[in-house]
Design a protein around this motif. Sequence first.
Motif, PDB file in Angstrom:
ATOM      1  N   ARG A 175     -33.810 -39.629  13.127  1.00 39.65           N
ATOM      2  CA  ARG A 175     -32.599 -38.927  13.436  1.00 39.65           C
ATOM      3  C   ARG A 175     -32.612 -37.788  12.439  1.00 39.65           C
ATOM      4  O   ARG A 175     -33.144 -37.728  11.262  1.00 39.65           O
ATOM      5  CB  ARG A 175     -31.513 -40.010  13.049  1.00 39.65           C
ATOM      6  CG  ARG A 175     -30.207 -39.324  13.507  1.00 39.65           C
ATOM      7  CD  ARG A 175     -29.124 -39.899  12.976  1.00 39.65           C
ATOM      8  NE  ARG A 175     -29.028 -41.547  12.938  1.00 39.65           N
ATOM      9  CZ  ARG A 175     -28.637 -42.111  13.826  1.00 39.65           C
ATOM     10  NH1 ARG A 175     -27.966 -41.419  14.810  1.00 39.65           N
ATOM     11  NH2 ARG A 175     -28.719 -43.375  14.171  1.00 39.65           N
ATOM     12  N   LYS A 186     -20.418 -34.227   7.450  1.00 35.32           N
ATOM     13  CA  LYS A 186     -21.264 -34.564   8.938  1.00 35.32           C
ATOM     14  C   LYS A 186     -21.653 -35.853   8.576  1.00 35.32           C
ATOM     15  O   LYS A 186     -22.003 -36.740   9.239  1.00 35.32           O
ATOM     16  CB  LYS A 186     -22.346 -33.532   9.059  1.00 35.32           C
ATOM     17  CG  LYS A 186     -23.362 -34.046  10.295  1.00 35.32           C
ATOM     18  CD  LYS A 186     -24.061 -32.929  10.551  1.00 35.32           C
ATOM     19  CE  LYS A 186     -25.265 -33.421  11.667  1.00 35.32           C
ATOM     20  NZ  LYS A 186     -24.353 -33.850  12.876  1.00 35.32           N
ATOM     21  N   ARG A 191     -20.470 -39.263   9.817  1.00 38.14           N
ATOM     22  CA  ARG A 191     -20.774 -39.447  11.306  1.00 38.14           C
ATOM     23  C   ARG A 191     -19.440 -39.510  11.970  1.00 38.14           C
ATOM     24  O   ARG A 191     -19.431 -39.501  13.426  1.00 38.14           O
ATOM     25  CB  ARG A 191     -21.222 -40.827  11.496  1.00 38.14           C
ATOM     26  CG  ARG A 191     -22.641 -40.801  10.903  1.00 38.14           C
ATOM     27  CD  ARG A 191     -23.570 -41.785  11.772  1.00 38.14           C
ATOM     28  NE  ARG A 191     -23.811 -41.582  13.110  1.00 38.14           N
ATOM     29  CZ  ARG A 191     -24.295 -42.159  14.138  1.00 38.14           C
ATOM     30  NH1 ARG A 191     -24.662 -43.513  13.844  1.00 38.14           N
ATOM     31  NH2 ARG A 191     -24.476 -41.756  15.252  1.00 38.14           N
ATOM     32  N   ASP A 208     -19.182 -36.487  14.535  1.00 41.14           N
ATOM     33  CA  ASP A 208     -19.950 -36.553  15.588  1.00 41.14           C
ATOM     34  C   ASP A 208     -19.431 -37.636  16.656  1.00 41.14           C
ATOM     35  O   ASP A 208     -19.739 -37.598  17.954  1.00 41.14           O
ATOM     36  CB  ASP A 208     -21.419 -37.100  15.017  1.00 41.14           C
ATOM     37  CG  ASP A 208     -22.192 -35.850  14.529  1.00 41.14           C
ATOM     38  OD1 ASP A 208     -21.780 -34.733  14.841  1.00 41.14           O
ATOM     39  OD2 ASP A 208     -23.166 -36.599  13.701  1.00 41.14           O
TER      40      ASP A 208
END
Length: 518
Positions: free
Chosen positions: A61, A436, A439, A442
Amino acid sequence: MAQTVNKSFIPDLPKGGPLAEYRKRANFDWKDLKLIFEEEQTLKTKYRVWKLLEEDPLFTRSNTNLPTNESKRIAAMQMNHMANLNIVPDEVYNESITQRHKYLCAVNEALHAYSPSLSVKIALGVGLFNNALIAMGTERHQKYYKAAWNREIVTCLAITEVSHGSNTKRIRTTANYDPKTKEYIIHTPDFEAAKAWVGNLGKTATIALTFANLYTPDGESHGLHGFIVPIRDPKTLIAYPGVLVGDIGEKIGLNGIDNGFVMFNNYRIPHENLLNRTGDINEEGVYESVFSEPGKVLGAALESFSAGRIGIMQESVNTLAKAAVIAVRYSAVRKQFGPERDGEDIPIIEYQLHQWRIFPYLAAACVLRVSTFSLFESYMSAIERSQKDSNGFELLTQLVSELHALISSSKPHITWTARDAIQEAREACGGHGYLKASRLGDLRNDHDPSCTYEGDNNVLGQQASNWLVRQWENVESPVGTVDFLNRKDQMMKRTFNCVSKRWSFDHFECESFCLLYF
């Protein structure tokens, strides 16, 4: 003696760390609880998938946002590589449709936890595509089913047009049959009829299951039908002559999926590419169907796409659970404002306001997980019954309206709940929730389209309510969800008995009462 369940395949939680104190307070075995929410085989499948991904460098990732084209390139490489991982053993292909879908759902949920873009690409290119082939195709289309299953082709479903999405009756792409060459001529009359927002189409799809209005040589329209339409050369990925295809551009999230558009300029495909379970054209160019109402039967066949909505619900529940867990864990280690002015700070999870904000969503994750799984089993049971029964399509036609209403009411409820949970979790984590690394951003961006694709939530709610209104006069509930309406006469005779003057209707103007309590 009660049978002991083997829980050794479930990894243990870390013994130390800032969450250890709260974990010690649990008076139940969390692994037992996990096996209540998910079947043992489902969990084993997920852990197997995660282990395979962890060991493969291709699935490492990134810690930063990648450029859109790079996200699409990596997702495409990962999708192609999936066949090499043997995640779906060959024997699963021979299982019953229910067991097959259970396994695929477990794989897809595991992939969704890693990369929503990857899971959606596979769900579109394998799950929904093959569901449509099963529902509308015949034996002559099995080669496409197996090729999609083995990732030998990249597929997509081209339904929505620029000017028409939910209103499929207004779709304007045409398919005219030419009896001289025994071909269908697929044509897009103008840009408003271009197929748009088609997942996998922008860069990689080689085959599109395309919906178009079928016309016989006499000029008569026979309504929407599905066609297997080659889009690109599988070796070069160059579009075939007569096909104008491209990517629609960067989105808010899910940028690993190459959503695209396509227009056809009198593009010819073979006669056998018509999905002909509901109707076909004979050698003389005459439309034939064994069904008295092929349009109605096609509607039942199209209900196979509801599996996609159930998939969205399952993914949304996982997203909801993930957001709630992030917020709960953060609140257990984040300390603020002790009860005494000069005393130590305490974890914010101890405050009732914080519990009020995030615990309902934690509970919702549990309840919706169970209900979504139950809905999935009911849906697959109905589909399997329709395929085994000699009058399968007639049976499915009877079930389809109720199943559609049930799914159309559930999908908005679950996706909106997940949407709200993500936002509340983000705010509950304060500034750190905006990083970020949390998470949550996202999750929010990747989940957001779930509220609009596979049916806009508001439109789906109206479809469900329309079905319910029709049940008032004549209850037709083969699945049994509204059998209680058979008792509507007795129910309507019941009256509200006030047991306290405090709640007397005399104390309220009708409008005020409705505003306050409903």
